[in-house]
Write a protein that holds these residues in place. Structure first.
Motif, mmCIF file in Angstrom:
data_model
loop_
_atom_site.group_PDB
_atom_site.id
_atom_site.type_symbol
_atom_site.label_atom_id
_atom_site.label_comp_id
_atom_site.label_asym_id
_atom_site.label_seq_id
_atom_site.Cartn_x
_atom_site.Cartn_y
_atom_site.Cartn_z
ATOM 1 N N TYR A 566 3.411 69.017 16.060
ATOM 2 C CA TYR A 566 4.395 68.149 15.421
ATOM 3 C C TYR A 566 5.345 67.573 16.474
ATOM 4 C CZ TYR A 566 7.548 72.205 15.816
ATOM 5 O OH TYR A 566 8.307 73.256 16.290
ATOM 6 N N GLU A 568 7.935 63.580 17.280
ATOM 7 C CA GLU A 568 8.567 62.385 16.714
ATOM 8 C C GLU A 568 8.926 61.410 17.823
ATOM 9 O OE1 GLU A 568 12.610 62.752 15.876
ATOM 10 O OE2 GLU A 568 12.860 64.406 17.260
ATOM 11 N N MET A 573 7.882 60.501 12.462
ATOM 12 C CA MET A 573 7.504 61.892 12.716
ATOM 13 C C MET A 573 5.982 61.992 12.675
ATOM 14 S SD MET A 573 10.196 64.354 10.699
ATOM 15 C CE MET A 573 9.984 63.557 9.122
ATOM 16 N N LYS A 629 10.689 57.685 9.338
ATOM 17 C CA LYS A 629 11.924 58.468 9.306
ATOM 18 C C LYS A 629 12.894 58.042 8.206
ATOM 19 C CE LYS A 629 12.462 60.638 13.794
ATOM 20 N NZ LYS A 629 13.327 60.767 14.988
ATOM 21 N N LEU A 664 15.889 66.389 15.133
ATOM 22 C CA LEU A 664 15.483 65.007 15.342
ATOM 23 C C LEU A 664 16.170 64.407 16.560
ATOM 24 C CD1 LEU A 664 15.488 63.849 11.623
ATOM 25 C CD2 LEU A 664 13.599 64.744 12.982
#
Length: 673
Positions: A566, A568, A573, A629, A664
């Motif tokens: 994972y 971003e 993301m 996002k 984030l």
């Protein structure tokens, strides 16, 4: 519509007792004060409902050790009860390690002082004493919290515990343990429950009889070198289990849960010869026996070699064991009853067998799952179409006779969890080595010493050792399990008056650290969502959770997701799942992203390609998907867990251990400096 629902709650702990009679791990004691009394107690609140409990001989024997010896045969409790000031540094480390083993969200966090201490690395004497007391209080189940004045008083005190508090608490808990087995006996006599047993030391009996059975079940399984038939031990495992059951409950068992649901034709024949009338295993065995993936087959009644076989409903059982802990109790019970209703509408006389580990799941539920069970039992008791039935009451008429029986266990219908990997095979090979090398000396021993040797061999055959060896499960206590396993074989040589081979002093397991199974994001990503690894650099700097190295005892079923990546950038993301894509597309229907900070889950369908409203997904060599996002609602930190649901409505949660934190656009805290 009439549906017969049969629960079997499997209560088991491996044999933690070493050659000196001391228990090296406290799990029997901890589950005794939390689960072994509480589970039948919750059922007893609904006298019209019936269920079956399986109590393994290794569990019964260790409960009786506490009855007879108090804390004096438990390594942990003997340290726990001492004045903190007398403990050596290594003893403190051992205590702290165990006291931090409780699940944080459900057992630690509800006790405010425990939650504070849990995150500390260094402890003063008063802090360590608080940690010790709070650990045992956290393990006290709802029955004790409602009925023990000592437990209630110490929970209310909350901190600043004294040595006297420790002694008072342990005395109260040790007085409680002797009530457990008689309580089962009273419910058995009243007819509300039936009780079953398991071969004496919880072995994979088909593999004792013939190791080649593993290759019959799965031709790809790599077998240990130079295997021996341990058929004589298999017979002793069954005889001793029946003997102990009679001693404790005053009658012979009619049913048996084979350890790990492991069955084959030879073991069924052995059970029939010993007077066993029913056994249970997983629906995967039935599907492989009948060469059909038809789900509804498991709702009929079957027998092989005149022994009734209950085939567990895998998705329903796993929903209780793994899935419902993430849901609100009302929603979970509603889901369970809805599934029963759907089964009942398709079958006029369905038998549904739900077989679940009766102890290890509940610490992951809120309130030790009491709220869930009270709602579940209430819903069943009010149902006009569902009746709970003991396994002992299953009708003998209307059974279909199976002409053969596929060998396997409750995990994927194979034996691969217990044989095939190098560590597992090495453990088997050491048993065979010890059998061969001590056989001549054993024959010359007196009867008493021969019996002691047999006990150690039977203990070494426990399935739990092989469960923990290999790469498929992880525990913080691998070293302790490894030492216990080898100690039984070392004791055999010593009892036979023979030198102990040096290879029995070498660790079988290789060092591994579950912390290495998780890496946090390091840099922004730019991913082309095409279901392939476009370049080596595409996922460089991503966060990663290696599920294959983070499995625990709670996750017996092989999981579809091996790794989760994972990351971003400023606008998107990205996520990647390493799976068997062909299996994933055929068996699964949707991916839900549960963000703790967002009111609704984000849902993606499982398909070759999907793109809509800022959501993109492609399945090809892997599963890649991206989320705009705009869904983050300008949050700076999110906590995420994925729910992956198959076409049978059974879910897998990723990561297994809970939520991952997604900060984030802030990577600084994750950099290695």
């Amino acid at each position: 519509m009439s549906l017969k629902l049969s629960f079997l709650w499997h209560m088991h702990q491996p044999d933690y007792v070493d050659e000196g009679g001391e228990m090296h791990m406290p799990w029997v004691f901890l589950h005794a004060i939390k689960d072994y009394y509480e589970m039948p107690w919750l059922l007893s609140k609904f006298p019209a409902l019936k269920a079956t409990f399986n109590l393994t001989p290794t569990l019964i024997r260790q409960i009786r050790l506490y009855e007879e010896n108090g804390y004096k045969k438990d390594k942990f409790l003997m340290l726990w009860i001492r004045e903190v000031s007398t403990l050596k540094e290594e003893e403190k480390k051992y205590l702290i390690k165990l006291c931090k083993s409780a699940p944080f969200e459900t057992m630690v966090k509800p006790l405010q002082r425990f939650a504070v201490l849990y995150h500390k690395e260094h402890f003063g004497e008063a802090e360590l004493q608080d940690l010790e007391v709070l650990f045992l209080l956290a393990w006290c189940g709802n029955y004790l919290r409602e009925n023990s004045a000592v437990v209630q008083s110490l929970l209310q005190k909350a901190t600043a515990y004294t040595q006297s508090d420790k002694e008072t608490l342990l005395e109260a808990l040790l007085k409680f343990i002797p009530q457990i087995l008689p309580f089962y006996g009273s419910l058995l006599q009243s007819g509300q429950i039936s009780l079953s047993t398991t071969p004496y030391n919880h072995p994979i009996l088909p593999l004792l009889i013939d190791m080649q059975t593993a290759a019959v079940s799965n031709p790809q399984t790599v077998l240990p070198q130079n295997p021996l038939s341990l058929e004589g031990d298999a017979g002793r495992q069954v005889d001793k289990a029946i003997e102990l059951y009679v001693k404790v409950f005053g009658q012979k068992p009619t049913g048996l849960w084979p350890a790990e649901g492991a069955v084959d034709e030879k073991s069924l024949h052995l059970y029939r010869e010993k007077g066993i009338e029913w056994v249970a295993t997983d629906e995967a065995i039935l599907q492989k026996t009948l060469k059909s993936s038809e789900k509804n087959l498991c709702y009929h009644r079957y027998e092989y070699d005149s022994v009734f076989i209950a085939f567990r409903d895998h998705p329903l059982s796993d929903s209780i064991g793994f899935r419902y802990r993430f849901m609100e109790e009302t929603d979970a019970v509603g889901d369970f009853m809805k599934r029963l209703d759907e089964i009942g509408k398709q079958h006029s006389d369905a038998n549904v067998f739900v077989i679940v580990d009766g102890e290890n799941a509940w610490e992951f539920y809120r309130n030790n799952a009491m709220d869930f069970f009270l709602k579940l039992y209430e819903a069943v008791s009010k149902s006009r179409t569902v009746t709970m039935q003991r396994f002992d009451d299953l009708p003998k008429e209307g059974r279909q006779k199976l002409p053969s029986l596929h060998p396997g266990s409750w995990i994927y219908g194979t034996f691969d969890t217990w044989v095939g990997q190098s560590e597992k095979n090495r453990a088997w090979e050491l048993i065979y080595q010890t059998k061969r090398e001590t056989d001549s000396a054993y024959r010359k021993l007196d009867k008493k010493t021969q019996t002691a040797v047999e006990e150690h061999f039977l203990a070494s055959e426990c399935s739990d050792w092989f469960w923990w060896y290999g790469e498929d499960h992880f525990s913080d206590f691998l070293a302790e399990f490894d030492t216990l396993f080898r100690s039984h074989l070392i004791a055999v040589y010593e009892l036979c008056g023979m030198p102990v081979p040096s290879n029995l002093y070498l660790n079988i397991f290789r060092e591994r650290n579950v912390a290495l199974s998780q890496v946090k994001p390091q840099f922004p990503l730019s991913v082309e969502v095409d279901g392939t690894e476009t370049s080596f650099y595409e996922w460089l700097g991503a966060g990663m959770v290696d599920e294959s190295k983070a499995f625990s005892t709670m996750d017996g079923v092989k999981r579809v997701v091996q790794k989760l990546y994972y990351g971003e950038n400023d606008t998107v993301m990205y996520f990647r799942l390493d799976v068997n894509v062909k299996q994933f597309l055929s068996a699964y229907k949707e991916i839900k992203l549960h963000f703790k900070e967002l009111p609704d889950a984000i849902v993606l369908p499982v398909t070759d390609r999907y793109g809509k409203d800022g959501l993109t997904l492609v399945c090809k060599d892997m599963v890649e998907f991206a989320i705009d996002k705009k869904y983050c609602q300008k949050k700076s930190t999110l906590h995420l867990q994925l729910e992956i649901t198959d076409k049978q409505n059974s879910s897998e949660f990723v990561p297994t251990f809970g939520e991952i934190e997604v900060c984030l656009n802030d990577y600084s805290k994750n950099w290695f400096i």
